[in-house]
Design a protein around this motif. Sequence first.
Motif, mmCIF file in Angstrom:
data_model
loop_
_atom_site.group_PDB
_atom_site.id
_atom_site.type_symbol
_atom_site.label_atom_id
_atom_site.label_comp_id
_atom_site.label_asym_id
_atom_site.label_seq_id
_atom_site.Cartn_x
_atom_site.Cartn_y
_atom_site.Cartn_z
ATOM 1 N N THR A 129 28.364 -5.749 -74.690
ATOM 2 C CA THR A 129 29.599 -6.013 -74.942
ATOM 3 C C THR A 129 30.314 -6.934 -74.094
ATOM 4 O OG1 THR A 129 29.738 -3.811 -75.893
ATOM 5 C CG2 THR A 129 31.881 -4.753 -75.615
ATOM 6 N N ILE A 130 30.334 -6.788 -72.958
ATOM 7 C CA ILE A 130 31.060 -7.683 -72.026
ATOM 8 C C ILE A 130 30.392 -8.999 -71.594
ATOM 9 C CG2 ILE A 130 32.288 -5.812 -70.770
ATOM 10 C CD1 ILE A 130 30.806 -5.963 -68.430
ATOM 11 N N SER A 131 29.226 -9.132 -71.935
ATOM 12 C CA SER A 131 28.522 -10.353 -72.136
ATOM 13 C C SER A 131 29.135 -11.453 -73.142
ATOM 14 C CB SER A 131 26.912 -10.371 -71.999
ATOM 15 O OG SER A 131 26.397 -9.588 -71.002
ATOM 16 N N GLY A 132 29.648 -10.658 -74.013
ATOM 17 C CA GLY A 132 29.912 -11.465 -75.184
ATOM 18 C C GLY A 132 31.188 -12.185 -75.362
ATOM 19 N N LEU A 137 34.272 -12.432 -53.092
ATOM 20 C CA LEU A 137 33.498 -11.847 -54.152
ATOM 21 C C LEU A 137 34.222 -11.788 -55.416
ATOM 22 C CD1 LEU A 137 30.533 -10.791 -53.872
ATOM 23 C CD2 LEU A 137 31.564 -8.486 -53.255
ATOM 24 N N VAL A 138 35.390 -11.327 -55.547
ATOM 25 C CA VAL A 138 36.187 -11.058 -56.879
ATOM 26 C C VAL A 138 36.734 -12.145 -57.452
ATOM 27 C CG1 VAL A 138 36.570 -8.466 -56.313
ATOM 28 C CG2 VAL A 138 38.282 -10.449 -55.693
ATOM 29 N N GLN A 139 36.676 -13.168 -56.676
ATOM 30 C CA GLN A 139 36.857 -14.791 -57.116
ATOM 31 C C GLN A 139 35.935 -15.296 -57.815
ATOM 32 O OE1 GLN A 139 40.057 -15.672 -57.357
ATOM 33 N NE2 GLN A 139 41.089 -13.725 -56.284
ATOM 34 N N ASP A 140 34.715 -15.100 -57.634
ATOM 35 C CA ASP A 140 33.642 -15.842 -58.209
ATOM 36 C C ASP A 140 33.210 -15.273 -59.627
ATOM 37 O OD1 ASP A 140 31.156 -16.973 -58.347
ATOM 38 O OD2 ASP A 140 29.971 -15.579 -57.273
ATOM 39 N N LYS A 141 33.593 -16.288 -60.618
ATOM 40 C CA LYS A 141 33.441 -15.913 -61.988
ATOM 41 C C LYS A 141 31.893 -15.956 -62.128
ATOM 42 C CE LYS A 141 32.891 -20.930 -63.448
ATOM 43 N NZ LYS A 141 31.779 -21.133 -63.328
ATOM 44 N N ASP A 142 30.881 -16.176 -61.180
ATOM 45 C CA ASP A 142 29.423 -16.055 -61.730
ATOM 46 C C ASP A 142 28.711 -14.658 -61.297
ATOM 47 O OD1 ASP A 142 29.352 -18.500 -62.798
ATOM 48 O OD2 ASP A 142 28.845 -19.405 -60.826
ATOM 49 N N THR A 143 29.774 -13.527 -60.499
ATOM 50 C CA THR A 143 29.539 -12.436 -60.126
ATOM 51 C C THR A 143 29.979 -11.373 -60.995
ATOM 52 O OG1 THR A 143 29.650 -12.940 -57.852
ATOM 53 C CG2 THR A 143 29.985 -10.775 -58.327
ATOM 54 N N ILE A 144 28.946 -10.519 -61.377
ATOM 55 C CA ILE A 144 29.252 -9.272 -61.986
ATOM 56 C C ILE A 144 29.147 -8.218 -60.887
ATOM 57 C CG2 ILE A 144 26.865 -8.679 -63.179
ATOM 58 C CD1 ILE A 144 28.626 -7.091 -65.159
ATOM 59 N N LEU A 145 30.303 -7.300 -60.394
ATOM 60 C CA LEU A 145 30.290 -6.538 -59.321
ATOM 61 C C LEU A 145 30.468 -4.914 -59.852
ATOM 62 C CD1 LEU A 145 31.057 -5.926 -56.452
ATOM 63 C CD2 LEU A 145 33.436 -6.876 -56.914
ATOM 64 N N GLN A 204 21.483 -15.391 -67.412
ATOM 65 C CA GLN A 204 22.494 -14.684 -67.826
ATOM 66 C C GLN A 204 23.648 -15.161 -67.970
ATOM 67 O OE1 GLN A 204 21.613 -11.851 -69.084
ATOM 68 N NE2 GLN A 204 19.691 -11.703 -68.222
ATOM 69 N N LYS A 205 24.836 -14.403 -68.299
ATOM 70 C CA LYS A 205 26.254 -14.992 -68.136
ATOM 71 C C LYS A 205 26.534 -15.276 -66.921
ATOM 72 C CE LYS A 205 30.751 -13.061 -69.239
ATOM 73 N NZ LYS A 205 31.624 -13.969 -70.245
ATOM 74 N N TRP A 206 26.105 -14.070 -65.834
ATOM 75 C CA TRP A 206 26.457 -14.070 -64.526
ATOM 76 C C TRP A 206 25.010 -14.599 -63.612
ATOM 77 C CZ3 TRP A 206 27.255 -9.857 -67.632
ATOM 78 C CH2 TRP A 206 28.450 -9.766 -67.835
ATOM 79 N N LYS A 207 25.472 -15.101 -62.530
ATOM 80 C CA LYS A 207 24.298 -15.451 -61.628
ATOM 81 C C LYS A 207 23.810 -14.507 -60.469
ATOM 82 C CE LYS A 207 24.822 -20.407 -62.069
ATOM 83 N NZ LYS A 207 26.091 -20.758 -62.547
ATOM 84 N N ARG A 208 24.953 -13.656 -60.317
ATOM 85 C CA ARG A 208 24.660 -12.780 -59.058
ATOM 86 C C ARG A 208 25.303 -11.273 -59.642
ATOM 87 N NH1 ARG A 208 27.635 -13.765 -53.414
ATOM 88 N NH2 ARG A 208 29.516 -13.955 -54.806
ATOM 89 N N PHE A 209 24.595 -10.337 -59.215
ATOM 90 C CA PHE A 209 24.750 -8.805 -59.296
ATOM 91 C C PHE A 209 25.002 -7.871 -58.359
ATOM 92 C CE2 PHE A 209 23.492 -4.349 -60.186
ATOM 93 C CZ PHE A 209 23.526 -4.258 -61.632
ATOM 94 N N VAL A 210 26.181 -7.706 -57.988
ATOM 95 C CA VAL A 210 26.503 -6.919 -56.759
ATOM 96 C C VAL A 210 26.825 -5.618 -56.992
ATOM 97 C CG1 VAL A 210 28.126 -6.998 -54.822
ATOM 98 C CG2 VAL A 210 27.573 -9.258 -55.907
ATOM 99 N N HIS A 211 26.245 -4.722 -56.123
ATOM 100 C CA HIS A 211 26.420 -3.299 -56.252
ATOM 101 C C HIS A 211 26.838 -2.661 -54.808
ATOM 102 C CE1 HIS A 211 24.110 0.834 -57.324
ATOM 103 N NE2 HIS A 211 25.600 1.058 -57.115
ATOM 104 N N ILE A 212 28.272 -2.125 -54.954
ATOM 105 C CA ILE A 212 28.965 -1.660 -53.812
ATOM 106 C C ILE A 212 29.129 -0.176 -54.136
ATOM 107 C CG2 ILE A 212 31.233 -1.689 -52.641
ATOM 108 C CD1 ILE A 212 31.250 -4.728 -53.194
ATOM 109 N N ASP A 213 29.060 0.690 -52.956
ATOM 110 C CA ASP A 213 29.242 2.020 -53.071
ATOM 111 C C ASP A 213 30.137 2.380 -52.133
ATOM 112 O OD1 ASP A 213 29.229 4.885 -52.781
ATOM 113 O OD2 ASP A 213 27.232 4.873 -53.211
ATOM 114 N N CYS A 214 31.159 2.653 -52.142
ATOM 115 C CA CYS A 214 32.431 2.994 -51.373
ATOM 116 C C CYS A 214 32.500 4.330 -50.714
ATOM 117 C CB CYS A 214 33.797 2.729 -51.920
ATOM 118 S SG CYS A 214 34.093 1.235 -52.492
#
Length: 151
Positions: free
Chosen positions: A21-24, A105-113, A78-88
Motif C-alpha cells: 500500500t505505501i509503496s504505491g 535519517l528522517v530527512q532522507d526520502k530514500d529511507t524507510i524507517l 525498490q521505492k526506497w534504497k535503505r531499510f532502517v530498523h530502530i528499537d527504542c
Amino acid sequence: MEYDTKNLEETKQAAAHIIETISGHSVSGNRATVVALYGDLGAGKTSFVQGAAQALGIEESVPSPTFIIERVYRLSDQKWKRFVHIDCYRLESPEELHAIGWDELVQDKDTILFVEWADKIEAVIPPDTLKIYFEQISETMRKITYDENHA
Ligand code: ADP
Ligand code: MG
C-alpha cells in the motif's frame, strides 16, 4: 484499518500488505517514510518488521536491534534504497537518537524507517508517520491497527 492475525505468518502477510500500500504512493513527500510500531513485549513488532523486510526483498535475517538500537539494510529495485530498523526499548533519552543521526535519517526520502517502542521518542516522531498498534489477544492472536487515512 485492522488485521486480526492468527499466527506469525499472518502478521508477516499483514506487513507485506501495508508495504504494498505505501509503496504505491508517496506518504511523506520528500522525507523518509517512517513507520512507528506500538505495543507490549511479544506483541509482534519485530515479527512485523521481518515481514516487511521479506516483502522488500531483504534476504538476510533481521534480528531485533534491542541491544544495539539500530540496524541498516540496503534495498535494491525498490521505492526506497535503505531499510532502517530502530528499537527504542533500551533508549535512555531521545538525545541518544542524535548519535545515530536521527535528524538526517528522517530527512532522507530514500529511507524507510521502522521504529519499535516509538512511544519513547514521541516528541521527535515526524507528523506524517504511519503509526501501527499491536495488541496481544491470546497466545497466537494479534490485533494490528493503523490509521487508514494515512497509508
Ligand atoms: P515484539 O517485537 O513486539 O516484542 P516479537 O515479534 O519479537 O514481538 O515477538 C512476537 C512473538 O510472538 C514471536 O515469538 C512470535 O513467534 C509469536 N507470535 C505468536 N503469534 C503471533 C502472531 N499472530 N503475530 C506475531 N507474532 C506471533
Ligand atoms: Mg521487538
